[in-house]
Structures are given as structure tokens and as C-alpha cells.
Design a protein around this motif. Structure first.
Motif, PDB file in Angstrom:
ATOM      1  N   ASP A  98     -18.479  -2.104 -14.499  1.00 17.83           N
ATOM      2  CA  ASP A  98     -19.753  -1.410 -14.628  1.00 17.83           C
ATOM      3  C   ASP A  98     -20.852  -2.192 -13.929  1.00 17.83           C
ATOM      4  OD1 ASP A  98     -21.124  -3.211 -16.424  1.00 17.83           O
ATOM      5  OD2 ASP A  98     -20.022  -2.359 -18.102  1.00 17.83           O
ATOM      6  N   ALA A  99     -21.984  -1.548 -13.750  1.00 19.69           N
ATOM      7  CA  ALA A  99     -23.049  -2.130 -12.934  1.00 19.69           C
ATOM      8  C   ALA A  99     -23.523  -3.472 -13.472  1.00 19.69           C
ATOM      9  CB  ALA A  99     -24.222  -1.155 -12.835  1.00 19.69           C
ATOM     10  N   GLU A 100     -23.504  -3.642 -14.778  1.00 19.43           N
ATOM     11  CA  GLU A 100     -24.013  -4.886 -15.367  1.00 19.43           C
ATOM     12  C   GLU A 100     -22.928  -5.938 -15.588  1.00 19.43           C
ATOM     13  OE1 GLU A 100     -27.192  -5.385 -15.376  1.00 19.43           O
ATOM     14  OE2 GLU A 100     -27.226  -3.373 -14.513  1.00 19.43           O
ATOM     15  N   THR A 101     -21.714  -5.660 -15.135  1.00 22.46           N
ATOM     16  CA  THR A 101     -20.632  -6.632 -15.206  1.00 22.46           C
ATOM     17  C   THR A 101     -20.364  -7.180 -13.820  1.00 22.46           C
ATOM     18  OG1 THR A 101     -19.588  -5.511 -17.085  1.00 22.46           O
ATOM     19  CG2 THR A 101     -18.199  -6.981 -15.792  1.00 22.46           C
ATOM     20  N   SER A 102     -20.261  -8.494 -13.716  1.00 23.40           N
ATOM     21  CA  SER A 102     -19.968  -9.124 -12.431  1.00 23.40           C
ATOM     22  C   SER A 102     -18.518  -9.591 -12.411  1.00 23.40           C
ATOM     23  CB  SER A 102     -20.914 -10.309 -12.190  1.00 23.40           C
ATOM     24  OG  SER A 102     -20.723 -11.298 -13.186  1.00 23.40           O
ATOM     25  N   GLY A 103     -18.094 -10.065 -11.235  1.00 25.14           N
ATOM     26  CA  GLY A 103     -16.781 -10.678 -11.177  1.00 25.14           C
ATOM     27  C   GLY A 103     -15.822 -10.044 -10.205  1.00 25.14           C
ATOM     28  N   LEU A 104     -14.545 -10.337 -10.417  1.00 26.52           N
ATOM     29  CA  LEU A 104     -13.488 -10.056  -9.453  1.00 26.52           C
ATOM     30  C   LEU A 104     -13.199  -8.566  -9.338  1.00 26.52           C
ATOM     31  CD1 LEU A 104     -10.214 -12.165  -9.234  1.00 26.52           C
ATOM     32  CD2 LEU A 104     -10.367  -9.814  -8.448  1.00 26.52           C
ATOM     33  N   LEU A 105     -13.323  -8.074  -8.103  1.00 32.95           N
ATOM     34  CA  LEU A 105     -12.974  -6.702  -7.781  1.00 32.95           C
ATOM     35  C   LEU A 105     -12.141  -6.737  -6.508  1.00 32.95           C
ATOM     36  CD1 LEU A 105     -13.573  -3.887  -8.974  1.00 32.95           C
ATOM     37  CD2 LEU A 105     -15.478  -3.708  -7.375  1.00 32.95           C
ATOM     38  N   LEU A 106     -11.012  -6.045  -6.524  1.00 31.60           N
ATOM     39  CA  LEU A 106     -10.127  -6.003  -5.363  1.00 31.60           C
ATOM     40  C   LEU A 106     -10.478  -4.812  -4.490  1.00 31.60           C
ATOM     41  CD1 LEU A 106      -7.580  -7.061  -3.868  1.00 31.60           C
ATOM     42  CD2 LEU A 106      -6.242  -5.517  -5.321  1.00 31.60           C
ATOM     43  N   LEU A 107     -10.633  -5.059  -3.180  1.00 31.16           N
ATOM     44  CA  LEU A 107     -10.880  -4.007  -2.196  1.00 31.16           C
ATOM     45  C   LEU A 107      -9.690  -3.968  -1.239  1.00 31.16           C
ATOM     46  CD1 LEU A 107     -14.563  -4.959  -1.276  1.00 31.16           C
ATOM     47  CD2 LEU A 107     -13.795  -3.449  -3.124  1.00 31.16           C
ATOM     48  N   THR A 108      -9.242  -2.775  -0.883  1.00 29.81           N
ATOM     49  CA  THR A 108      -8.075  -2.665  -0.011  1.00 29.81           C
ATOM     50  C   THR A 108      -8.054  -1.311   0.683  1.00 29.81           C
ATOM     51  OG1 THR A 108      -5.644  -2.851   0.055  1.00 29.81           O
ATOM     52  CG2 THR A 108      -6.596  -1.730  -1.833  1.00 29.81           C
ATOM     53  N   ASN A 109      -7.222  -1.187   1.701  1.00 32.55           N
ATOM     54  CA  ASN A 109      -6.914   0.114   2.301  1.00 32.55           C
ATOM     55  C   ASN A 109      -5.465   0.494   2.024  1.00 32.55           C
ATOM     56  OD1 ASN A 109      -5.736  -1.809   3.955  1.00 32.55           O
ATOM     57  ND2 ASN A 109      -6.220  -0.740   5.859  1.00 32.55           N
ATOM     58  N   ASP A 110      -4.822  -0.219   1.115  1.00 28.04           N
ATOM     59  CA  ASP A 110      -3.436   0.039   0.730  1.00 28.04           C
ATOM     60  C   ASP A 110      -3.436   1.021  -0.438  1.00 28.04           C
ATOM     61  OD1 ASP A 110      -0.820   0.007  -0.187  1.00 28.04           O
ATOM     62  OD2 ASP A 110      -0.540  -2.129   0.204  1.00 28.04           O
ATOM     63  N   GLY A 111      -3.324   2.300  -0.137  1.00 26.84           N
ATOM     64  CA  GLY A 111      -3.420   3.324  -1.160  1.00 26.84           C
ATOM     65  C   GLY A 111      -2.314   3.259  -2.193  1.00 26.84           C
ATOM     66  N   GLU A 112      -1.099   2.939  -1.763  1.00 30.65           N
ATOM     67  CA  GLU A 112       0.017   2.886  -2.709  1.00 30.65           C
ATOM     68  C   GLU A 112      -0.172   1.760  -3.709  1.00 30.65           C
ATOM     69  OE1 GLU A 112       4.917   2.727  -2.712  1.00 30.65           O
ATOM     70  OE2 GLU A 112       3.804   2.694  -0.830  1.00 30.65           O
ATOM     71  N   LEU A 113      -0.556   0.573  -3.229  1.00 32.96           N
ATOM     72  CA  LEU A 113      -0.784  -0.551  -4.133  1.00 32.96           C
ATOM     73  C   LEU A 113      -1.941  -0.246  -5.073  1.00 32.96           C
ATOM     74  CD1 LEU A 113      -0.666  -4.279  -3.669  1.00 32.96           C
ATOM     75  CD2 LEU A 113      -2.920  -3.315  -4.129  1.00 32.96           C
ATOM     76  N   SER A 114      -3.012   0.330  -4.554  1.00 35.09           N
ATOM     77  CA  SER A 114      -4.162   0.675  -5.380  1.00 35.09           C
ATOM     78  C   SER A 114      -3.775   1.651  -6.471  1.00 35.09           C
ATOM     79  CB  SER A 114      -5.267   1.278  -4.510  1.00 35.09           C
ATOM     80  OG  SER A 114      -6.348   1.712  -5.300  1.00 35.09           O
ATOM     81  N   HIS A 115      -2.972   2.635  -6.118  1.00 38.59           N
ATOM     82  CA  HIS A 115      -2.530   3.643  -7.081  1.00 38.59           C
ATOM     83  C   HIS A 115      -1.753   3.009  -8.232  1.00 38.59           C
ATOM     84  CE1 HIS A 115      -1.086   7.506  -8.530  1.00 38.59           C
ATOM     85  NE2 HIS A 115       0.128   7.017  -8.525  1.00 38.59           N
ATOM     86  N   VAL A 116      -0.876   2.080  -7.910  1.00 41.20           N
ATOM     87  CA  VAL A 116      -0.071   1.427  -8.945  1.00 41.20           C
ATOM     88  C   VAL A 116      -0.935   0.527  -9.822  1.00 41.20           C
ATOM     89  CG1 VAL A 116       1.797  -0.206  -9.360  1.00 41.20           C
ATOM     90  CG2 VAL A 116       2.063   1.540  -7.613  1.00 41.20           C
ATOM     91  N   LEU A 117      -1.748  -0.332  -9.204  1.00 34.06           N
ATOM     92  CA  LEU A 117      -2.510  -1.315  -9.973  1.00 34.06           C
ATOM     93  C   LEU A 117      -3.589  -0.677 -10.843  1.00 34.06           C
ATOM     94  CD1 LEU A 117      -3.017  -4.237  -7.424  1.00 34.06           C
ATOM     95  CD2 LEU A 117      -1.241  -3.968  -9.155  1.00 34.06           C
ATOM     96  N   ALA A 118      -4.159   0.435 -10.391  1.00 36.26           N
ATOM     97  CA  ALA A 118      -5.261   1.049 -11.124  1.00 36.26           C
ATOM     98  C   ALA A 118      -4.783   1.965 -12.239  1.00 36.26           C
ATOM     99  CB  ALA A 118      -6.160   1.836 -10.170  1.00 36.26           C
TER     100      ALA A 118
END
Length: 265
Positions: A98-118
Motif C-alpha cells: 500500500d502507499a504508506e508501506t515501504s520496502g521490497l517490491l519485485l518488478l519483472t517482465n516475466d509474466g509466468e513467474l509473476s503469475h505464480v508468485l502473486a
């Protein structure tokens, strides 16, 4: 194959294959010169996944507070797009903070990996450091791990640890480990035990650690980090695939207050 992926020199890579330490799609390969398709075949060495497709990008961001977890906010609020200008690929975020939470966020263009992890059923472990109001006791920590009832069902922290507790009204610092992706789950849990969150940082996402990356900075994952992440997201060689059907894909609303998978914490 392995040499081109930067795993080892060609001679060492050949030794790894001959020694039976390389698998393709879960099967040990010992024949030198075996051909693979880097866009579809899954290769691992000693159980660690290898990235073969150079078009895939994996970036760690230390999201600052005040930024919304979307690549383009329709209401003109600060979003993630400003952190991706360094890379030519179209990156997107895996899950949300959320907007008021900071920290680690993963960015990628790997749709398959994103789909599994999320996806919530995958249950990636996340570690948070929360500064909360009041003096947290050992009994409260036990309550968090034992489980509490929220409006959308019971929830328990995988681990909870008291880092510091002030006796002069300065609040407490706790570490929470969760695999839940429920909406604003850390904040709601701490509200339920009488210690509202003042500040919240996600320090770990699966095998990835934020380390000393400053707020507002992004960097590509190291080879070791990529291997750990890809290994986590791949199915076990003898088990069924963890990748879920596309019709079960988590929602990717631009509204950060909407319900869905791994939305806000």
C-alpha cells in the motif's frame, strides 16, 4: 547453453553435464551437445534454476512511502513508472504494497513467474518490520502466532518477534513473517491486538532480501538471486506444475484499495 547463461566456462559446464548435475525439465542430461529451447525448457544445476532467456528482466525496488503499487495511476498519484526508466522492457510489479508501506517490491517482465508468485495459493513468505503504538508484550506476540479472528477469517503469523519495546510511550518494533496475501493484513492484525501500525517496511519477499538498497532505488537481481527466485517459482521435478490456469489469474486492479491477490500489506 550453460556457458552462454554465465553459469560456468564451457569446460566446467561440460563437466557438470557429464557428472549428472544438470537437469532439463526435471530429467538429468548427461549427453554433451543436447539442444534445448531457452524460451520453454527449464534447466537447473544442482537443483538451482538457471535463467536462459536473456529477454527476461528481474528488478528489486525499495518502494518509498507515498507511492502507489501500479505502473500508471489513473488519478495522477505517484506510481512505479518513474523507477523503471533505466530498463527498456515493460516491467510490472509482482503483488502490491500500500502507499504508506515501504520496502521490497519485485518488478519483472516475466509474466509466468509473476503469475505464480502473486497467486495467493502459492504462499510466498514475506517478512515485515513494523513500528507500532504501545508496548507489545510477549503475550501479544504469542497471540499473533496462535491466530486471531478478522472480519474475513482467522489469520496467524508464521513467525513473530519483538525487536524492541519502549517503556516511555515510544512504541514497539516487531518482525512479522507471513505467507498470506490478504489486503492490508499486517495493519489489520496489529489493529486487532491493539497496536496500530505507525510505520511498515517489507524486508523480504521469498528468497529476496532488501539489504542496504536505499528507499527509492532499484537494481537488477544478481545471478544468485535470480536462481533462487526461479527455483522457488518452478514446480518440483516429480510433482505437478505450480502454474495455475490463466482464468485463475489474480486481479490487477489499479485501485490499491480493491480486494485481490497480494494487494496491500
Amino acid at each position: 547453453m550453460l556457458a552462454n547463461a554465465g553459469v560456468a566456462s564451457r569446460r566446467v559446464a561440460e563437466n557438470l553435464i557429464v557428472e549428472g548435475r544438470v537437469r532439463v525439465n526435471g530429467e538429468v542430461v548427461t549427453e554433451l551437445g543436447s539442444r534445448i529451447d531457452p524460451t520453454t525448457d527449464l534447466v537447473d544445476v544442482d537443483g538451482t534454476a538457471i535463467q536462459l532467456d536473456p529477454s527476461k528482466r528481474y528488478v528489486m525496488l525499495n518502494k518509498p512511502t507515498g507511492v502507489f503499487s501500479t505502473m500508471r495511476d489513473e488519478r495522477g498519484r505517484p506510481d512505479l513508472q518513474r523507477f523503471t526508466n533505466e530498463w527498456p522492457e515493460r516491467l510490472f510489479n509482482v503483488g502490491r504494497l500500500d502507499a504508506e508501506t515501504s520496502g521490497l517490491l519485485l518488478l519483472t517482465n516475466d509474466g509466468e513467474l509473476s503469475h505464480v508468485l502473486a497467486h495467493p495459493s502459492f504462499g510466498v513468505t514475506k517478512v515485515y518490520i513494523a513500528k507500532v503504538d504501545g508496548r507489545v508484550t510477549a503475550q501479544t506476540i504469542a497471540t499473533l502466532t496462535r491466530g486471531i479472528e478478522l472480519e474475513d477469517g482467522a489469520i496467524a503469523a508464521d513467525k513473530a518477534r519483538l525487536l524492541s519495546s519502549s517503556t516511555d510511550g515510544g512504541g514497539s518494533l516487531i518482525e512479522l513473517t507471513l505467507h498470506s496475501g490478504r489486503n492490508r493484513i499486517v495493519r489489520r492484525m496489529m489493529d486487532a491486538v491493539g497496536h496500530p501500525v505507525v510505520d511498515l517496511v517489507r524486508r523480504q519477499f521469498g528468497p529476496l532480501h532488501l539489504g542496504t538498497l536505499p528507499a527509492g532505488r532499484a537494481r537488477e537481481l544478481t545471478k544468485v538471486e535470480r536462481g533462487a527466485l526461479l527455483t522457488l517459482a518452478r514446480p518440483a521435478p516429480s510433482g505437478p506444475s505450480q502454474v495455475l490456469p490463466q482464468d485463475q489469474e489474480p486481479r490487477r486492479d489499479d485501485d490499491p484499495h480493491s480486494a485481490g491477490s497480494d494487494q496491500e500489506t
